[in-house]
Scaffold this motif. Structure first.
Motif, PDB file in Angstrom:
ATOM      1  N   THR A   1      -3.787  -2.701 -10.144  1.00 30.50           N
ATOM      2  CA  THR A   1      -4.718  -2.209  -9.117  1.00 30.50           C
ATOM      3  C   THR A   1      -6.142  -2.472  -9.601  1.00 30.50           C
TER       4      THR A   1
ATOM      5  N   GLU B   1      -3.045   3.579  -1.803  1.00 30.70           N
ATOM      6  CA  GLU B   1      -3.428   2.736  -2.944  1.00 30.70           C
ATOM      7  C   GLU B   1      -2.825   1.352  -2.781  1.00 30.70           C
ATOM      8  N   LYS B   2      -3.656   0.314  -2.990  1.00 31.54           N
ATOM      9  CA  LYS B   2      -3.184  -1.062  -2.864  1.00 31.54           C
ATOM     10  C   LYS B   2      -2.668  -1.560  -4.208  1.00 31.54           C
ATOM     11  N   TYR B   3      -1.421  -2.043  -4.219  1.00 32.00           N
ATOM     12  CA  TYR B   3      -0.795  -2.553  -5.442  1.00 32.00           C
ATOM     13  C   TYR B   3      -0.565  -4.059  -5.314  1.00 32.00           C
TER      14      TYR B   3
ATOM     15  N   VAL C   1       0.861  -1.178   0.000  1.00 28.84           N
ATOM     16  CA  VAL C   1       0.000   0.000   0.000  1.00 28.84           C
ATOM     17  C   VAL C   1       0.896   1.225   0.000  1.00 28.84           C
TER      18      VAL C   1
ATOM     19  N   ASN D   1       0.674   5.455  -0.492  1.00 31.49           N
ATOM     20  CA  ASN D   1      -0.224   6.617  -0.561  1.00 31.49           C
ATOM     21  C   ASN D   1      -1.698   6.211  -0.591  1.00 31.49           C
TER      22      ASN D   1
ATOM     23  N   SER E   1     -11.791  -4.461  -6.532  1.00 38.93           N
ATOM     24  CA  SER E   1     -11.201  -3.970  -5.286  1.00 38.93           C
ATOM     25  C   SER E   1     -12.248  -3.513  -4.275  1.00 38.93           C
TER      26      SER E   1
END
Length: 331
Positions: free
Chosen positions: A268, A253-255, A249, A251, A315
């Protein structure tokens, strides 16, 4: 000396009552190709079942010796060692596997690409990464990737990687291929039914010992114990790609750990992708491709391929599917 007549009489009595010996389910779990394989067969008795499983294991090990990039003696390692130097003559089996992989690269616009193994590992998914690599570093990391740089010569049966430092790897198709070949072998030996499960990439044939269909559950990625729906897998295969365990994660955002070989960036927007088709090899490759392509583009692609279906969990944990999938949400 009286044992034999007793056994014969017992068997005659059983058959005269219209009964047949019942099949049994035999299962073995072990590590093959660096991952967890679970092999299940329906057999007349346990001894025969374990003999069948041993034959499947031998076949999977045979394939690993061909496609492993960790084995210096494998054909794949020889191709990689000669990248940018010279073409390498390979077995017809490996040649055709690479040929099929290139075709999948073409229909997925490079989302699936066995030359992904050329990528420099600039993303870390072990918790040590605090920020994303620079755009220049990412661009450099994928500079040697490209299915068009894998040159095949059908007449000479050779494979040539056009640039030094290029590598191919079968991590996104090899398990499915091995499962298919193991199934093919067991079917040729009249094994009535079974499942080859290569860490979630599985293929089935026949039915359970009870005559019921094999079922696969579409799980909630946030709670694997909860199954959204059960789908029958009849003489068919399924493969799942997911980001349940390996991700970072940054910023907020989950990668995912699955990297797009075209951009060098992690994917993503998708939690999991399950692809259904006749062959596990195709399922394996397309599950990775759809995960990278994303929900809408991925489902659009699958809707254009006959005999292939997909279930995508996004997501937001919402389920999306191709046109041929029908679930009963009350199951």
């Amino acid at each position: 000396m009286r044992v034999l007549p007793v056994l014969v009489c017992s068997l005659f009595f059983m058959l005269s009552k219209g009964q047949e010996p019942k099949d049994v389910t035999v299962k073995q779990t072990l590590k093959l190709m660096g991952t967890r394989f679970e092999i299940t067969v329906i057999a007349p008795n346990e001894d025969i079942g374990y003999i069948n499983i041993d034959e499947a294991i031998s076949e999977i090990k045979r394939i690993e010796k061909i496609i492993s990039s960790w084995d210096d003696a494998s054909e794949t390692s020889l191709i990689n060692k000669n990248a940018g130097i010279k073409p390498v003559k390979v077995s017809l089996e490996l040649f055709h596997l690479i040929e099929r992989a290139k075709k999948i690269s073409e229909i997925t616009d490079g989302a699936f690409d066995i030359s992904y193994a050329s990528m420099d590992k600039v993303w870390k998914f072990d918790g040590t990464m605090g920020k994303a690599p620079s755009e220049a570093i990412i661009k450099s990391s994928i500079s040697k990737i490209g299915h068009d740089k894998i040159i095949l010569d059908a007449d000479k049966q050779t494979v040539y990687l056009a640039e030094r430092g290029m590598r191919i790897g079968f991590g996104a198709i090899g398990k499915g291929y091995a499962a298919d070949r193991a199934k093919e072998l067991l079917v040729s030996k009249q094994v009535k039914g079974g499942i080859i499960n290569a860490s979630g990439d599985l293929t089935t044939w026949g039915t359970k010992a009870t005559g019921e269909k094999w079922l696969v559950g579409i799980a909630n990625p946030l709670s694997k114990e909860k199954v959204f729906s059960w789908l029958p897998v009849v003489e068919s295969s399924v493969a799942t790609s997911g980001n349940y365990e390996k991700y970072i994660v940054l910023n907020g955002e989950k990668y995912s750990h699955i990297i797009d070989p075209r951009s060098g960036y992690p994917t993503t927007g998708v939690h999991s992708v399950s692809v259904f088709a006749k062959n596990a090899e195709l399922c394996d490759a397309l599950a990775t491709a759809v995960f990278i392509m994303g929900r809408d583009s991925g489902i659009h692609l699958i809707n254009q391929i006959d005999g292939v279906e997909v279930v995508v969990v996004d997501s937001d944990n919402k389920i999306h599917k191709s046109s041929g999938i029908l679930f009963d949400k009350n199951q």
